[in-house]
Design a protein around this motif. Structure first.
Motif, PDB file in Angstrom:
ATOM      1  N   ASP A  76      -1.614   4.030   5.632  1.00 16.49           N
ATOM      2  CA  ASP A  76      -0.815   3.777   4.434  1.00 16.49           C
ATOM      3  C   ASP A  76      -1.499   2.811   3.466  1.00 16.49           C
ATOM      4  OD1 ASP A  76      -0.619   1.429   5.931  1.00 16.49           O
ATOM      5  OD2 ASP A  76       1.521   1.174   5.552  1.00 16.49           O
ATOM      6  N   ASP A  79      -0.982   3.636  -0.154  1.00 20.03           N
ATOM      7  CA  ASP A  79       0.378   3.934  -0.593  1.00 20.03           C
ATOM      8  C   ASP A  79       0.788   2.833  -1.561  1.00 20.03           C
ATOM      9  OD1 ASP A  79       0.284   5.996   1.195  1.00 20.03           O
ATOM     10  OD2 ASP A  79       1.824   5.212   2.537  1.00 20.03           O
ATOM     11  N   GLU A  80       1.500   3.173  -2.582  1.00 17.84           N
ATOM     12  CA  GLU A  80       1.995   2.220  -3.580  1.00 17.84           C
ATOM     13  C   GLU A  80       0.896   1.633  -4.465  1.00 17.84           C
ATOM     14  OE1 GLU A  80       4.692  -0.683  -1.915  1.00 17.84           O
ATOM     15  OE2 GLU A  80       5.287   0.736  -0.352  1.00 17.84           O
TER      16      GLU A  80
END
Length: 89
Positions: A76, A79-80
């Motif tokens: 992740d 992510d973002e």
């Protein structure tokens, strides 16, 4: 410019030294955590952070680790992260 660096070996350390000297705001991370980067941070003025913070702290993020270690990065990690952030491997 705000720059994140993942990896603090020869390449990552050299990037941190040069980019900090040029006046950029550098955040640097490695697999051992921010505490292991105290000397490099003191030398360069870079901010020692986690890999997630490095991925999210720059307009450019350099991934300066051996290619075979890329699979070990958190899934992740990006992510973002804004789509406008350039990731250089």
């Amino acid at each position: 410019m705000k720059i994140g660096i993942i990896g603090s070996g020869e390449i990552g350390g050299s990037l941190a030294r040069r980019l900090s000297k040029l006046g950029h705001q550098v955040s640097i991370a490695n697999s051992r955590g921010p505490g292991s980067l105290a000397d490099l941070a003191a030398e360069t003025g870079a901010r020692a952070v986690t890999v997630h913070e490095a991925a999210r702290s720059g307009e450019i993020v350099f991934v300066a680790i051996p290619a075979f270690k890329i699979a070990d990065l958190p899934k992740d990690l990006f992510d973002e992260v804004d789509a406008d952030v350039a990731v250089v491997e």
